[in-house]
Design a protein around this motif. Structure first.
Motif, short mmCIF file in Angstrom:
data_model
loop_
_atom_site.label_atom_id
_atom_site.label_comp_id
_atom_site.label_asym_id
_atom_site.label_seq_id
_atom_site.Cartn_x
_atom_site.Cartn_y
_atom_site.Cartn_z
N VAL A 183 66.10 10.98 1.06
CA VAL A 183 67.25 11.91 1.05
C VAL A 183 67.45 12.46 -0.35
CG1 VAL A 183 69.77 12.06 1.29
CG2 VAL A 183 68.40 10.88 3.03
N ALA A 184 67.36 11.59 -1.36
CA ALA A 184 67.62 12.00 -2.73
C ALA A 184 66.44 12.75 -3.34
CB ALA A 184 67.94 10.76 -3.58
N GLY A 185 65.27 12.50 -2.86
CA GLY A 185 64.08 13.10 -3.44
C GLY A 185 63.70 12.44 -4.75
N GLN A 186 64.30 11.39 -5.09
CA GLN A 186 64.02 10.67 -6.34
C GLN A 186 64.55 9.23 -6.23
OE1 GLN A 186 66.54 12.08 -9.59
NE2 GLN A 186 67.97 12.91 -8.10
N GLU A 187 64.17 8.42 -7.21
CA GLU A 187 64.75 7.08 -7.29
C GLU A 187 66.18 7.22 -7.79
OE1 GLU A 187 63.69 4.21 -6.40
OE2 GLU A 187 61.61 4.71 -5.91
N VAL A 188 67.13 6.63 -7.08
CA VAL A 188 68.53 6.76 -7.52
C VAL A 188 69.18 5.38 -7.61
CG1 VAL A 188 68.95 9.09 -6.67
CG2 VAL A 188 69.20 7.13 -5.12
N PRO A 189 70.13 5.25 -8.48
CA PRO A 189 70.84 3.96 -8.58
C PRO A 189 71.84 3.82 -7.43
CG PRO A 189 71.73 5.50 -10.18
CD PRO A 189 70.64 6.23 -9.47
N VAL A 190 71.65 2.78 -6.63
CA VAL A 190 72.59 2.53 -5.53
C VAL A 190 73.07 1.08 -5.67
CG1 VAL A 190 72.87 2.31 -3.03
CG2 VAL A 190 71.47 4.16 -3.97
N GLU A 191 74.34 0.93 -5.62
CA GLU A 191 74.88 -0.43 -5.71
C GLU A 191 75.20 -0.91 -4.30
OE1 GLU A 191 77.59 -1.19 -9.04
OE2 GLU A 191 78.86 -2.19 -7.56
N ILE A 192 74.64 -2.05 -3.97
CA ILE A 192 74.87 -2.58 -2.63
C ILE A 192 75.72 -3.84 -2.73
CG2 ILE A 192 73.77 -3.48 -0.52
CD1 ILE A 192 71.30 -1.83 -1.26
N ALA A 193 76.89 -3.78 -2.10
CA ALA A 193 77.77 -4.96 -2.07
C ALA A 193 77.48 -5.71 -0.77
CB ALA A 193 79.22 -4.51 -2.12
N THR A 194 76.84 -6.85 -0.91
CA THR A 194 76.39 -7.56 0.29
C THR A 194 77.33 -8.70 0.66
OG1 THR A 194 74.14 -7.08 -0.36
CG2 THR A 194 74.42 -8.79 1.29
N THR A 195 77.63 -8.78 1.94
CA THR A 195 78.44 -9.89 2.45
C THR A 195 77.66 -10.55 3.59
OG1 THR A 195 80.40 -8.55 2.04
CG2 THR A 195 80.69 -10.53 3.40
N THR A 196 77.47 -11.85 3.49
CA THR A 196 76.77 -12.57 4.56
C THR A 196 77.80 -13.08 5.56
OG1 THR A 196 75.07 -13.24 3.02
CG2 THR A 196 75.21 -14.50 5.07
N LEU A 197 77.51 -12.80 6.83
CA LEU A 197 78.45 -13.20 7.90
C LEU A 197 77.77 -14.18 8.85
CD1 LEU A 197 79.72 -9.59 8.72
CD2 LEU A 197 80.88 -11.29 7.31
N GLY A 198 78.58 -15.01 9.52
CA GLY A 198 78.01 -15.97 10.48
C GLY A 198 77.50 -17.20 9.75
N ASP A 199 76.79 -18.04 10.49
CA ASP A 199 76.31 -19.32 9.96
C ASP A 199 74.95 -19.12 9.30
OD1 ASP A 199 75.58 -21.83 9.36
OD2 ASP A 199 75.63 -22.61 11.42
N ALA A 200 74.97 -19.10 7.98
CA ALA A 200 73.71 -18.86 7.25
C ALA A 200 72.73 -20.00 7.39
CB ALA A 200 74.02 -18.61 5.78
N GLU A 201 73.23 -21.18 7.74
CA GLU A 201 72.36 -22.35 7.85
C GLU A 201 71.71 -22.47 9.22
OE1 GLU A 201 71.73 -24.40 5.21
OE2 GLU A 201 72.91 -22.87 4.17
N SER A 202 72.29 -21.80 10.18
CA SER A 202 71.83 -21.97 11.57
C SER A 202 70.58 -21.15 11.87
CB SER A 202 72.98 -21.59 12.48
OG SER A 202 72.53 -21.46 13.78
N ILE A 203 69.79 -21.64 12.83
CA ILE A 203 68.58 -20.91 13.26
C ILE A 203 68.78 -20.55 14.73
CG2 ILE A 203 66.08 -21.04 13.54
CD1 ILE A 203 66.23 -23.45 11.54
N PRO A 204 68.56 -19.31 15.11
CA PRO A 204 68.74 -18.96 16.52
C PRO A 204 67.77 -19.71 17.41
CG PRO A 204 68.05 -17.06 15.21
CD PRO A 204 68.13 -18.21 14.29
N TRP A 205 68.17 -19.93 18.67
CA TRP A 205 67.37 -20.75 19.57
C TRP A 205 65.97 -20.19 19.83
CZ3 TRP A 205 66.62 -25.35 21.28
CH2 TRP A 205 67.64 -26.27 21.16
#
Lengths: 355, 288
Positions: free
Chosen positions: A140-162
């Motif tokens: 979209v930008a046609g170039q490398e652009v600085p993007v800040e991503i604010a990440t939030t992890t949701l749910g059980d990060a330790e769990s593995i799906p069946w």
């Protein structure tokens, strides 16, 4: 050792051994099991990574996500709806695009994205989604652009799906059953019908006979392992490494199969032995299935070193450095077993003659 | 005859405590048929297994075709054919497939399975699965399999056991053809008539030891008793038997006296069988 004779014996094994019950079971069982579990849990292993988008403006990225072939894209009406979807595991990751996102990146200004990550999503999927989003922004930008991503992890990060917990079991069934039982039953059958004595009188050595039977197990086991992964779209970027690990696993299973075949007196005792120790083949898969069990227990069992690298590569995007230790342990185990088979071969020749 | 095809020197094999083959020594010349006779458990099959490299001798050595079988069994096995006592064919394969498999393992070029099967009387059944064969047919196929590599030595362990007379005769014919070709034949059998008919020499083995080894003629001369058996009319009109031992100085006189004094109804000569000789030597029968 004559490769010509091994080839002759190998062709005999495939032409005549492939009609045996065990040979057919070794091929059909993993496929049936895979199919049944797919029906129960949805697509096993990993389907395409799922990305949710909540667009507060009219970003091109939203359309790119929806139309992408490499991921499954879904659009949500609001950031809250997206967050809920991520929390429920409906998508692996969700991004909230601000209203003026495209303009900001085209002008090369700093843009900010809020990202939600489902805690149970596969690392491999996260990597794919992260790279996909970065590529789209660059397009979209046609170039490398600085993007800040604010990440939030949701749910059980330790769990593995069946569905992922079952992965090691399916892989082990595909590799181990055929790898062990095809050469073992073939060898026991030859002992019972005394055709092994007839072969041993030809220029073919017992080593060549064992090798041909082992190769049948390796080929069946590897093909089934590959087939199961292909059917479930579980081949990652490390295809050669994954196939290499499947081959190593198949070699270990087949070598063990030859050992079992040497020890077993007849088909009945082979099946009884297999039944008695079969749980040990799949123990690492059961340990993996229940995360509450200390996971180090899985390492006690040799088949751990077969399945762990496969899971690591196919599910976690692992590379050679991630699986090297397991691979070397596996090679060590194979060499020890080949040594044992070598010792047993001499005794088998005498025992067969005495029968 | 040429050199020795088999030289066994002080050959011994033990199953734990049981001495199955006990320091036996013998030679078999190239092109010779040696009949190896003995009752069950005497050590015949064990001797074959040692001579064919299936078992390693505990003591002594066996030189087969000039090669120490214990040191280089593969080299010997490439030049011999073995017909086992117990049927061990691939039953799910056809006769043709069985033979072709072994011919390929032996590296036989341009192998003609049909011709070999015809030799043992299995023409027309080449493509039938072996499991559909009768016992006799399987046995003939076993013999054919032993011939795929045109062996220099043919080891036949009870090759006609349980066969109908026609099948057995067919196998005997093949054995003689093989000898004609120049092959050496090591034949173990229970059938004394067969051994007598086919063998250049016979060896008797009992409790792991060779107790006699010579031509059938010499063995009969040495251990056998030849006799004339006559039936004469008795004074009451019935029949009585008379026996005159042959090969004695007084035999001629005894015959003259018999014909002079008695009314001879039948008379025939009787020769000792190999079984009689075996019993004479060992005190036990071959079928014990």
């Amino acid at each position: 050792m004559s490769l010509r004779r091994v080839g002759i014996l190998l062709s005999k094994e495939f032409r005549h051994g492939s009609k045996s019950f065990i040979f057919i079971i070794a091929i059909v069982m993993p496929l049936v099991l895979s199919f049944v579990l797919s029906m129960v849990f949805g697509t096993l292993f990993s389907e395409k990574p799922k990305l949710g988008v909540s667009d507060e403006g009219d970003s091109q990225i939203t359309q790119m996500v929806i139309q992408s072939d490499s991921i499954i894209g879904r659009e949500y009406d609001s950031a809250d709806a997206l967050r809920n979807a991520v929390e429920d595991g409906a998508v692996d990751m969700g991004i909230v695009l601000p209203a003026d996102f495209d303009n900001l990146v085209i002008q090369g200004e700093m843009a900010e994205i809020t990202a939600y990550v489902w805690g149970e999503s596969l690392a491999k999927n996260r990597v794919v989604l992260g790279a996909t989003v970065a590529n789209m922004i660059r397009d979209v930008a046609g170039q490398e652009v600085p993007v800040e991503i604010a990440t939030t992890t949701l749910g059980d990060a330790e769990s593995i799906p069946w569905n992922n917990r079952l992965l090691p079991l399916i892989v082990l069934m595909a590799i181990v059953f055929g790898g062990i039982m095809v050469p073992a039953t073939s060898l026991v059958d030859e002992k019972q019908k005394r055709t092994l004595s007839a072969l041993a009188i030809t220029p073919a050595s017992l080593g060549e006979i064992f090798l041909s039977k082992g190769l049948v197990g390796v080929i069946v086991s590897t093909v089934m392992g590959v087939l199961i992964l292909v059917l479930n779209q579980a081949f990652g970027a490390q295809t050669p490494l994954l196939i290499g690990m499947l081959v190593l696993g198949a070699v270990m299973a087949s070598t063990f199969g030859i050992m079992l075949g040497v020890f077993a007196k007849d088909v009945t005792s082979l099946f009884a032995t297999n039944k008695a120790i079969g749980i040990l083949y799949y123990a690492p898969a059961f340990v993996y299935m229940f995360p509450d069990i200390p996971q180090w227990i899985g390492r006690i069992f040799p088949t751990y070193y077969v399945v762990q690298p496969v899971v690591e590569i196919s599910q976690q995007g692992g590379t050679w450095s991630d699986v090297a230790l397991e691979a070397f342990i596996l090679i060590g185990l194979i060499l020890i077993m080949i040594g044992i088979v070598g010792i047993l071969a001499r005794r088998t020749a005498q025992r067969e003659a005495l029968a | 005859m040429a050199g020795d095809a088999i030289v066994a020197e002080d050959l011994t094999y033990r199953y734990d405590e049981l001495v199955a083959v006990d320091h036996i020594s013998f030679k078999v010349a190239e092109g010779e048929i040696l009949g190896f006779l003995g009752p069950n458990g005497a050590g015949k099959s064990t001797t074959v297994k040692v001579l064919t490299g299936q078992l390693q001798p505990r003591e002594g050595q066996a030189i087969v075709l000039g090669i120490d079988i214990a040191r280089d069994p593969e080299k010997v096995q490439a030049q011999i054919g073995v017909c086992f006592e117990i049927t061990n064919l691939y039953e799910k394969m056809s006769a043709e497939e069985n033979l072709k498999l072994f011919a390929r393992l032996f590296g036989v070029p341009r192998f003609d399975a049909g011709a070999l099967l015809a030799r043992v009387g299995l023409a027309g059944r080449e493509r039938d699965r072996v499991e559909e064969y009768s016992k006799g047919m399987k046995q003939r196929l076993m013999v054919a399999r032993a011939l795929v590599n045109r062996p220099r030595i043919l080891f036949l362990d009870e090759p006609t056991d349980g066969l109908d007379p026609a099948s057995a005769e067919n196998i005997r014919k093949v054995i003689l053809e093989e000898r004609q070709r120049g092959a050496t034949v090591f034949l173990t059998t229970h059938d004394m008539m067969e051994a007598d008919k086919l063998s250049d020499r016979v060896g008797f083995i009992n409790q792991g030891k060779i107790v006699a080894l010579d031509t059938p003629h010499n063995l009969k001369q040495q251990y056998g008793k030849r006799a004339l058996r006559a039936q004469v009319t008795s004074p009451d009109g019935g029949l009585e038997s008379r026996e005159i031992t042959m090969d004695k100085p007084e035999t001629a006189g005894a015959v003259q006296e018999l014909f002079g004094r008695e009314k001879v109804v039948t008379i025939h000569s009787e020769e000792a069988s190999l079984e009689d000789i075996f019993i004479n030597i060992t005190g036990r029968g071959l079928t014990e």
